[in-house]
Design an enzyme around this catalytic site. Structure first.
Site, PDB file in Angstrom:
ATOM      1  N   THR A 118      46.535  34.166  27.346  1.00 32.65           N
ATOM      2  CA  THR A 118      46.149  32.926  26.672  1.00 32.65           C
ATOM      3  C   THR A 118      46.358  33.004  25.160  1.00 32.65           C
ATOM      4  OG1 THR A 118      44.540  32.416  28.397  1.00 32.65           O
ATOM      5  CG2 THR A 118      44.272  31.287  26.284  1.00 32.65           C
ATOM      6  N   GLY A 146      41.320  39.174  28.900  1.00 29.62           N
ATOM      7  CA  GLY A 146      41.026  39.754  27.595  1.00 29.62           C
ATOM      8  C   GLY A 146      41.022  38.758  26.450  1.00 29.62           C
ATOM      9  N   ASP A 155      45.958  41.274  44.447  1.00 34.14           N
ATOM     10  CA  ASP A 155      44.617  40.750  44.225  1.00 34.14           C
ATOM     11  C   ASP A 155      44.120  40.041  45.477  1.00 34.14           C
ATOM     12  OD1 ASP A 155      42.257  39.689  43.393  1.00 34.14           O
ATOM     13  OD2 ASP A 155      43.101  38.395  41.833  1.00 34.14           O
ATOM     14  N   HIS A 207      40.677  42.263  33.035  1.00 40.73           N
ATOM     15  CA  HIS A 207      41.409  40.998  33.070  1.00 40.73           C
ATOM     16  C   HIS A 207      40.674  39.984  32.194  1.00 40.73           C
ATOM     17  CE1 HIS A 207      44.132  41.532  36.782  1.00 40.73           C
ATOM     18  NE2 HIS A 207      43.722  42.721  36.389  1.00 40.73           N
ATOM     19  N   ASP A 255      51.493  40.782  38.105  1.00 39.73           N
ATOM     20  CA  ASP A 255      50.099  40.419  37.851  1.00 39.73           C
ATOM     21  C   ASP A 255      49.589  39.515  38.965  1.00 39.73           C
ATOM     22  OD1 ASP A 255      47.674  40.229  36.534  1.00 39.73           O
ATOM     23  OD2 ASP A 255      48.322  38.583  35.233  1.00 39.73           O
TER      24      ASP A 255
END
Length: 279
Positions: free
Chosen positions: A230, A207, A104, A205, A82
């Site tokens: 989270t 969510g 990313d 991303h 990720d």
């Protein structure tokens, strides 16, 4: 079943208008909690490991343990990086057996983003590892402001997919990472245009905190991968807090973390309508 590539779980998901959760974790108790939920529901799952210095430091030792756990599963399991921050991080994860990589470079200017992502795709593609990129930066929830939000440009996103050769694309449609300081507002006009122009699976991303109603609608618009972390940690914390202080020890603390991750993953599997594997 067992170890699967990102393409193998996301392409059917987009076609079937359901999503596969990508659940972040940082240790094996969290990982096993996620796998417990996937095994219980007989659904595919994406185990997602964040790129952070303290986590990547031991990737050559810890990475093979993640892959081994995925291989033992009876359902399709993707081991995915990720928010890879560099080519070096992506290469390390590819080399230890990850079956999905996200690079990313979304904060970079467009041309630089393309160049960085394409370098990772060129390395991973011969290895059979699908790559996820991001266009239109998804910021942090504690800075979330719908009035000053940088949405993905659909036309530019389509060009980005074409130029990089990525297999999945993360988009900014009103979502943000972490806990939101105000209610997230999804821009369905932007999402619908992206869905129209891009055929590969879309990724959401941030969510944690998006409403169930929004999720149901988002997934019908081509979002096949949803990142969650989270909410997993919040559920694990609640399980820990439920343990009486005089009974708290290392063993029931780690069990509580596993339970918390399993419980919240089960909820998300149901919400995303993740399709069970055929027997």
């Amino acid at each position: 079943m067992s170890l699967a590539t990102l393409d193998e779980v996301l392409i059917p998901a987009r076609a079937g208008k359901y999503a596969v959760g990508a659940y972040d974790f940082t240790d094996m108790e969290m990982l096993y909690g996620i796998l417990d939920a996937a095994e219980q529901t007989r659904t595919p799952v994406i185990l997602q490991y964040p790129d952070a210095p303290e986590l990547m430091e031991n990737i050559y030792e810890f990475g093979p343990m993640m892959v081994a756990a995925a291989k033992k599963a009876s359902v399709p399991v993707v081991v995915h990086l990720d928010h890879g921050k560099s080519f070096e991080s992506c290469k390390k994860c590819a080399d230890v057996g990850f079956t999905g990589i996200m690079i990313d470079a979304s904060v970079k200017p467009y041309a630089e983003n393309v160049a960085i992502v394409k370098e990772v795709v060129d390395y991973c593609k011969p290895l059979g590892i699908p790559v996820e990129g991001e266009i239109g930066h998804v910021g942090q929830g504690d800075e979330y402001d719908p009035q000053n939000y940088f949405y993905t440009d659909p036309e530019q996103a389509a060009q980005f997919v074409k130029e990089t050769g990525i297999s999945a694309v993360a988009v900014a449609i009103g979502n943000a990472h972490g806990a939101y300081k105000s209610e997230p507002k999804i821009n369905y006009e932007v999402l619908s245009k992206i869905e129209e122009l891009i055929s590969i699976p879309l990724v959401l991303h941030g969510g944690s905190g998006i409403s169930d109603a929004d999720f149901k609608k988002i997934i019908k618009h081509g979002v096949a991968k949803v990142n969650i972390f989270t909410e997993l940690t919040q559920e694990a914390a609640a399980e820990l807090q439920a343990i009486p202080h005089d009974q708290l020890n290392l063993f029931n603390a780690t069990a509580a973390i596993r339970t918390g991750f399993r419980k919240r993953t089960l909820e998300k599997i149901e919400l995303f309508e993740t399709k069970p594997i055929s027997e």
